[in-house]
Design a protein around this motif. Structure first.
Motif, PDB file in Angstrom:
ATOM      1  N   THR A 237     -34.370 -18.051 -24.208  1.00  0.00           N
ATOM      2  CA  THR A 237     -35.022 -18.785 -23.121  1.00  0.00           C
ATOM      3  C   THR A 237     -34.639 -20.262 -23.102  1.00  0.00           C
ATOM      4  O   THR A 237     -35.043 -20.984 -22.193  1.00  0.00           O
TER       5      THR A 237
ATOM      6  N   SER B 100     -41.178 -19.180 -17.351  1.00  0.00           N
ATOM      7  CA  SER B 100     -40.725 -19.963 -18.508  1.00  0.00           C
ATOM      8  C   SER B 100     -39.286 -20.445 -18.332  1.00  0.00           C
ATOM      9  O   SER B 100     -38.975 -21.610 -18.587  1.00  0.00           O
TER      10      SER B 100
ATOM     11  N   THR C   8     -38.115 -24.287 -17.916  1.00  0.00           N
ATOM     12  CA  THR C   8     -37.149 -24.846 -18.870  1.00  0.00           C
ATOM     13  C   THR C   8     -36.008 -25.514 -18.115  1.00  0.00           C
ATOM     14  O   THR C   8     -35.602 -26.633 -18.443  1.00  0.00           O
TER      15      THR C   8
ATOM     16  N   PRO D 233     -41.740 -24.560 -22.617  1.00  0.00           N
ATOM     17  CA  PRO D 233     -42.367 -23.685 -21.618  1.00  0.00           C
ATOM     18  C   PRO D 233     -42.545 -22.232 -22.076  1.00  0.00           C
ATOM     19  O   PRO D 233     -43.629 -21.665 -21.896  1.00  0.00           O
ATOM     20  N   PRO D 234     -41.524 -21.610 -22.704  1.00  0.00           N
ATOM     21  CA  PRO D 234     -41.751 -20.238 -23.165  1.00  0.00           C
ATOM     22  C   PRO D 234     -42.841 -20.132 -24.232  1.00  0.00           C
ATOM     23  O   PRO D 234     -43.578 -19.148 -24.262  1.00  0.00           O
TER      24      PRO D 234
END
Length: 166
Positions: free
Chosen positions: A43, A84, A88, A105-106
């Protein structure tokens, strides 16, 4: 022009395939109540290219279809990864001094959203599942993902690949 579209689709598909492969390889910890998906290390890729956003979403979607946690995980889990990845990208793209934010964010979204979903699915205490998913995300995103991001950043060939198709 058509060739560039095919190449972009190929990059997204490769990211989806790697996400799926990592999730299935570590199936036991990818779909448990104390969830930690090593694939979530990917991610950080929207830091480099927006092509990672659909790739991560599709990889997560297929993983969740195969994973066995049902429709909740297919819909909610996949949308959490999509959000997410998008955040990002928005937080860090073209902002090299903010690279340490790429895994954030994740970590936050999955801790809250997936933690809440797992709490309902497995009838476990809400804050316990949020904490456990958060710890798993920190491991995947900061312990594995951030060094991966730094490695990609130093690799000229990978950097050229992302710039070429973005």
């Amino acid at each position: 022009m058509k060739n560039k579209k095919v190449l972009r689709l190929t990059v997204s598909a490769m990211i989806a395939a790697v996400y799926l492969a990592l999730t299935m390889l570590f199936f036991a910890i990818s779909f448990s109540p104390m969830q930690s998906r090593l694939a979530e290390a990917l991610t950080v890729l929207p830091y480099f290219t927006p092509l990672a956003i659909p790739g991560l979403f599709v990889g997560c979607l297929i993983s969740n279809i195969l994973g066995g946690n049902g429709i909740w995980d297919i819909v909610i889990g996949s949308l959490a990864t999509l959000l997410s990845a998008f955040l990002t990208y928005k937080l860090t793209f073209d902002r090299p001094r903010r690279k340490w934010l790429a895994p954030l964010p994740p970590v936050i979204i999955n801790a809250v959203v997936i933690g809440a979903m797992l709490s309902v699915l497995y009838e476990l205490p809400l804050f316990v599942t949020m904490f456990e998913v958060g710890v798993g995300q920190v491991i995947a995103c900061y312990v594995a993902g951030f060094p991966l991001m730094l490695l990609f950043e130093r690799s000229k060939k990978i950097g050229e690949l992302f710039k070429r198709f973005s």
